[in-house]
Structures are given as C-alpha cells and as structure tokens.
Design a protein around this motif. Structure first.
Motif, PDB file in Angstrom:
ATOM      1  N   ALA A 359      37.635  26.941  46.982  1.00  0.00           N
ATOM      2  CA  ALA A 359      37.230  27.961  46.014  1.00  0.00           C
ATOM      3  C   ALA A 359      37.708  27.587  44.612  1.00  0.00           C
ATOM      4  O   ALA A 359      36.961  27.740  43.629  1.00  0.00           O
ATOM      5  N   LYS A 360      38.933  27.103  44.492  1.00  0.00           N
ATOM      6  CA  LYS A 360      39.435  26.671  43.185  1.00  0.00           C
ATOM      7  C   LYS A 360      38.613  25.497  42.647  1.00  0.00           C
ATOM      8  O   LYS A 360      38.284  25.438  41.453  1.00  0.00           O
ATOM      9  N   PHE A 361      38.290  24.566  43.530  1.00  0.00           N
ATOM     10  CA  PHE A 361      37.526  23.385  43.111  1.00  0.00           C
ATOM     11  C   PHE A 361      36.155  23.784  42.576  1.00  0.00           C
ATOM     12  O   PHE A 361      35.753  23.371  41.478  1.00  0.00           O
ATOM     13  N   PHE A 362      35.420  24.604  43.321  1.00  0.00           N
ATOM     14  CA  PHE A 362      34.078  24.982  42.884  1.00  0.00           C
ATOM     15  C   PHE A 362      34.119  25.954  41.700  1.00  0.00           C
ATOM     16  O   PHE A 362      33.190  25.964  40.884  1.00  0.00           O
ATOM     17  N   ALA A 363      35.163  26.775  41.603  1.00  0.00           N
ATOM     18  CA  ALA A 363      35.291  27.644  40.435  1.00  0.00           C
ATOM     19  C   ALA A 363      35.432  26.807  39.164  1.00  0.00           C
ATOM     20  O   ALA A 363      34.836  27.126  38.121  1.00  0.00           O
ATOM     21  N   LEU A 364      36.188  25.735  39.245  1.00  0.00           N
ATOM     22  CA  LEU A 364      36.340  24.859  38.084  1.00  0.00           C
ATOM     23  C   LEU A 364      35.032  24.155  37.755  1.00  0.00           C
ATOM     24  O   LEU A 364      34.617  24.105  36.585  1.00  0.00           O
ATOM     25  N   ILE A 365      34.358  23.632  38.762  1.00  0.00           N
ATOM     26  CA  ILE A 365      33.111  22.904  38.534  1.00  0.00           C
ATOM     27  C   ILE A 365      32.040  23.818  37.951  1.00  0.00           C
ATOM     28  O   ILE A 365      31.404  23.502  36.927  1.00  0.00           O
ATOM     29  N   PHE A 366      31.825  24.980  38.546  1.00  0.00           N
ATOM     30  CA  PHE A 366      30.773  25.881  38.079  1.00  0.00           C
ATOM     31  C   PHE A 366      31.113  26.498  36.726  1.00  0.00           C
ATOM     32  O   PHE A 366      30.219  26.819  35.951  1.00  0.00           O
ATOM     33  N   SER A 367      32.400  26.652  36.430  1.00  0.00           N
ATOM     34  CA  SER A 367      32.785  27.161  35.113  1.00  0.00           C
ATOM     35  C   SER A 367      32.445  26.158  34.017  1.00  0.00           C
ATOM     36  O   SER A 367      31.991  26.534  32.931  1.00  0.00           O
ATOM     37  N   ALA A 370      28.831  26.257  33.412  1.00  0.00           N
ATOM     38  CA  ALA A 370      28.401  27.508  32.790  1.00  0.00           C
ATOM     39  C   ALA A 370      28.720  27.573  31.301  1.00  0.00           C
ATOM     40  O   ALA A 370      28.296  28.515  30.625  1.00  0.00           O
ATOM     41  N   LEU A 371      29.466  26.603  30.777  1.00  0.00           N
ATOM     42  CA  LEU A 371      29.829  26.632  29.360  1.00  0.00           C
ATOM     43  C   LEU A 371      28.618  26.658  28.422  1.00  0.00           C
ATOM     44  O   LEU A 371      28.633  27.386  27.422  1.00  0.00           O
ATOM     45  N   PRO A 372      27.545  25.885  28.679  1.00  0.00           N
ATOM     46  CA  PRO A 372      26.382  25.978  27.776  1.00  0.00           C
ATOM     47  C   PRO A 372      25.746  27.366  27.743  1.00  0.00           C
ATOM     48  O   PRO A 372      25.015  27.678  26.797  1.00  0.00           O
ATOM     49  N   GLN A 373      26.019  28.224  28.728  1.00  0.00           N
ATOM     50  CA  GLN A 373      25.460  29.568  28.762  1.00  0.00           C
ATOM     51  C   GLN A 373      26.483  30.609  28.301  1.00  0.00           C
ATOM     52  O   GLN A 373      26.497  31.742  28.782  1.00  0.00           O
TER      53      GLN A 373
END
Length: 531
Positions: A359-367, A370-373
């Motif tokens: 969960a920590k790994f994917f939270a970092l990746i998807f965050s 999501a920066l361009p949005q």
C-alpha cells in the motif's frame, strides 16, 4: 506609414547558388526554424557571424520549393536520429556515473561507433521514419493515379493488382514495409521487446475496432482485458519455477521482495559458518519437489535415528525443514512455513505482513503520477483523494492477492489433489488462480494486464525454443514488427478512434507525414459540423 515587419522585404535571390549548399540547407533546417535560430542565437553572436549569416527572408527565398515534403521528411529523420542518440548517451551517462556511483565500475570493451548499439538503434528508428513517410506518399499517389480514367486500361488488364493497389488500406500496408529497417539494430532483447509491444498494441486496437463495429454487443458484463491476466501469470509462474533463464528478472525480484511469509530468510542468530539456502535454492527445491511428485515430510524431530529424511536432491533445504513443526505432512509446507503447521493461518498472515508495504509503495507511485492533475486536487480535494485512495487499495489488493494466492495454491493443491496428479502443471494453475485477482482492477488496469501479457509472450517463446517446441526464425522479430505495424496502420486508416490515446494517434500522424494531428478529433469535429 513605416512597415512593422521585423525584417525588410527579401532581397533578390542570388543568380547563382551552390546546389550542394542549397540542398544541405533545405535538408537540414526549415525557414521557420532558421528564423527562430536567427532571432535567439545568431543575433547575439559575434559581428563576423552575424554579417555572414543570411537574413531569414533571404534564407526563405533560397530554400523555398514547390514541394518540400521530401526535405521535411529527411529533416524529421535526422532529428529523430540526433534526439535518440543524445537520449541514449545521456541514459548511459546517468546509469554509469550516477546510479552506479560507489560501485565497482564495470569494464566495457570499446566498440566502433558504427557498430555501437546506440548508433544502430538511432539509425534504425530514423530510417523507419524516413521510409515510412516516403512509402506512404508513394502508395497514396500511386493509388490516386490508378483510380483516374487514364488508368482504366491498366485496371482491366490487371484486375487483381489493381484491386490491391487501389484498396483503401494499400498506402498503410505499403508504408509498413519500412519496419524491415528495424533489422539495422542488432538482434537482442530490446528488439524483441519492441516487436512484441507493437504487435500486442496493434491487436489491442484491432479489438477496439471490432468492438466499435458492434461485434461484441452481447458480451457478458464480466468480459474484459482482465481475462488475459490469469493466463499470463500462470505461464510466468511456471517459467519462474522451471525456466528462470526465460523469465524477466525484475518481475521475479519484485515478487520475491513482497513474499514475506513463504520465503524463509536467514535468521539473525543462525551461525555464519553454516550454509543457508538462498532464494534461488528454495525455488529450485520446489521445482524438484514437483518433479518428485511432492514427497511427504518426515520430521527429524520424530525420527532422530534416520540418517536422512530428505531426498538426495533436496539436502540443501535441510536448515529450513529440519526444525519444522512435526505435524506438517507435506515437504513443500515444511519449506514454505516451517514454524506454522496451518496453511490457512500462514496465508492470512501473509496479507497482514505484505499489504501495508505494498500500500505504501503504490501510494507513492500513484501520488507521483497524480502530480500533473494538481488542479483537480485543489478544486475538489476530497473527491480526488477518495479516488486516489480507492485506486491504491484496488491495486494493493490485486497485487498482494495475486502473489499470496500463487504461493498459497501450493498448499491448496497438496490438500485437494493426489500427489501424482498434475505434479508440475499445477504451477500454471496456481498462477492462474492468482491472476483472477485482476478482476478487481478490470476497469482501470488494462495497461498492467497487457504489460504482463507481453512479458508472458516473450517468456513463452523463449521456453518453447529452449525445449524444442518450435524453432526460432532468423530475424523473426523483425517480421513480427512489420506485421504489427501493418495491423496498426490498417486500424488507424479504417477507424482512427480505435487507436486509444491522443499521443499515439498524433505519433502515427507524424509517422505518416501528416503532422502532429489527431484524425479522431478531426473526424468528430467534422461529424458535429455535419449535424
């Protein structure tokens, strides 16, 4: 009133211009690019250079031509060559001097420039662009000429050839012959990856076209791209156990790094002078167990007088299985969870340990993605955060479930099936069960599913060649690339909307010489105007 133009009217064209210089200028830089270069660079250069450089209007008059298509095509291919070569050089510098800083430098043999992989890859891509544009224009003009009244006698004498050359998709198929230029690059894993990527993307777009055409109107609600994931994970798990040389290493490292309960690490208190099986030894031992029809576990604690309780080919796992719980019945269970006799409790404990880290790994990746949005987060923060959290949870459940179920299926099959029933094939079915977790990501995980499918195709082909199921064809990957390019161009010609992704459609427009345009948007606007 004085003219507001930044440049005076163009002077008369010189009566004599060196043809070599003229062609060199036309095929190197366009008039618009020269104007920008002159404005930002030449005007700030030393006076001798400014005096010798022609003004933009004069340059425009020199290089002006009725048909600039060929020159623009050469300019584009030269830019692709330069940009690709510079990017590859920068990546080599980054990996060599930044990522590997502090490590022992690897000695690299000097390769002549003309034979270096970076040069040949850049040359291959630039030639593909050049030939694709030229072939597309040639076959488009040929088709137009054959459709005229003057070509009627030729069409009557050669009906089959005429039908082929005047087909709507003839330019698309003819331009795809440029894909043979991929053979300029040496045959290695990158060339195979490119070929598989193109053919799978083309198949994906072809499916979209069939779906747009109404061929799958009555498909069930659960039908989707997620269905390729069980097949892919089944094949990959089987290859990981029995043919690791045909398996993507990074994929396996990720799986093993997130398998906290089933791979036994060396205890901190274990004597350093005694051997402990490595991760590779554990996986190889599981493969050997399946070949031995999954032997039962004989505990040395219950039978201390036996000289050995393990088959001769599995002695390396003795440090793990010797102190295993005596109530364990299967040798594979003694290897995977020696301290806990319950397979179900081990399976549940795996999720408790693996889920937070994933969960920590994917939270970092998807965050990061999501920066361009960020504007969406500022305007509707609660909704955006909620969607991000849902995406992280779905992906975490999918990946942890796939990994845990693949490992847990070993124990499940030991409980349900006789030892001699599908002893080696059950690895495929275990991966298949793990891949069913992709159902959770069926609405947004198509890219991940197709990426796994590409890895599986590559692995399956290598396994087949290794085991003699089929023979490799020389430059077969180039033929696959050409066929994929033909299918891709055909789909784009017939139904541009089936090619998902505006950047992909614009890239195909550049490849065909149409410019940075999206034909799907153009057709939708035209349809609205007709309405």
């Amino acid at each position: 009133m004085a003219s507001t133009d930044a440049y005076p009217s163009p002077p008369p064209i010189p009566t004599k211009v060196d043809p070599v210089l003229l062609n060199a200028l036309r095929y190197t830089i366009s008039a618009k690019e020269y104007k920008t270069l002159h404005q930002y660079l030449i005007t700030h250069s030393p006076p001798p250079i400014r005096m010798r450089a022609p003004q933009p209007p004069r340059y425009d008059a020199i290089v002006r031509s009725k048909d600039d298509y060929n020159a623009a095509t050469v300019r584009a291919s030269l830019r692709v060559f330069a940009a690709t070569l510079a990017g590859l050089k920068a990546w080599d510098f980054f990996t060599t001097y930044i990522l590997e800083r502090g490590r022992t430098p690897r000695t690299k043999s000097k390769t002549p420039v003309l034979r270096s992989p970076n040069f040949r890859l850049s040359l291959s891509l630039s030639i593909i662009l050049l030939l694709h544009r030229l072939f597309h224009r040639f076959f488009t003009r040929l088709r137009s000429n054959l459709l005229t009244k003057d070509a009627a006698p030729f069409r009557r004498r050669n009906p089959r050839i005429s039908r082929t050359l005047t087909s709507r998709i003839a330019p698309a198929l003819g331009a795809s012959l440029a894909g043979f230029a991929l053979g300029v690059y040496p045959g290695d894993q990158l060339r195979i990856t490119i070929a598989i990527y193109v053919v799978t993307r083309a198949a994906e777009f072809a499916y979209n076209a069939l779906e747009d055409d109404g061929r799958f109107k009555n498909k069930p609600w659960w039908w989707g791209s997620w269905m390729v994931m069980p097949l892919a994970t089944g094949q990959l798990l089987h290859a990981f156990v029995f043919d690791r040389d045909c398996f993507p290493k990074e994929y396996g490292d990720f799986i093993l790094d997130h398998t906290p309960n089933y791979i036994q690490k060396r205890p901190a208190t274990y004597p350093t002078n005694l051997p402990w099986p490595t991760t590779t030894d554990i996986v190889d031992s599981l493969a050997e167990m399946s070949k031995l029809n999954w032997p039962p576990f004989v505990s040395p604690i219950l039978f201390p007088d036996m000289s050995t309780t393990l088959p001769s080919t599995l002695l390396s796992i003795a440090p793990i299985t010797s102190p295993a719980h005596p109530s364990i019945h299967s040798l594979s269970c003694a290897l995977l969870h020696p301290s806990d006799p319950s397979c179900l409790r081990t399976y549940i404990t795996y999720y408790l340990n693996a889920f937070p880290a994933l969960a920590k790994f994917f939270a970092l990746i998807f965050s990061v993605f999501a920066l361009p949005q960020y504007k969406k987060f500022l305007s509707t923060p609660f909704s955006a955060l909620n969607n991000l959290a849902k995406r992280v949870l779905r992906m975490t459940m999918f990946v942890s479930g796939a990994i845990g179920t693949s490992w847990g299926s070993i124990c499940l099959f030991q409980y349900l099936l006789p030892r001699t029933f599908l002893p080696t094939q059950r690895w495929f079915w275990g991966g298949f069960l793990g891949g069913l977790w992709s159902f959770l990501e069926r609405k947004s995980g198509r890219g991940n599913f197709m990426a796994s499918a590409r890895l599986s195709i590559d692995s399956l082909w290598k396994v087949g060649v290794k085991r003699g199921w089929w023979k490799g064809v020389r430059n077969g990957d180039v033929w696959v690339f050409v066929l994929g390019l033909m299918l891709l161009n055909t789909v784009y010609e017939v139904d541009p909307k089936a090619v998902s992704g505006g950047l992909v459609r614009k890239g195909l427009g550049v490849l065909r010489g149409e410019g940075w345009v999206d034909r799907a948007e153009g057709e939708s606007k035209a349809g609205k105007l007709d309405e």
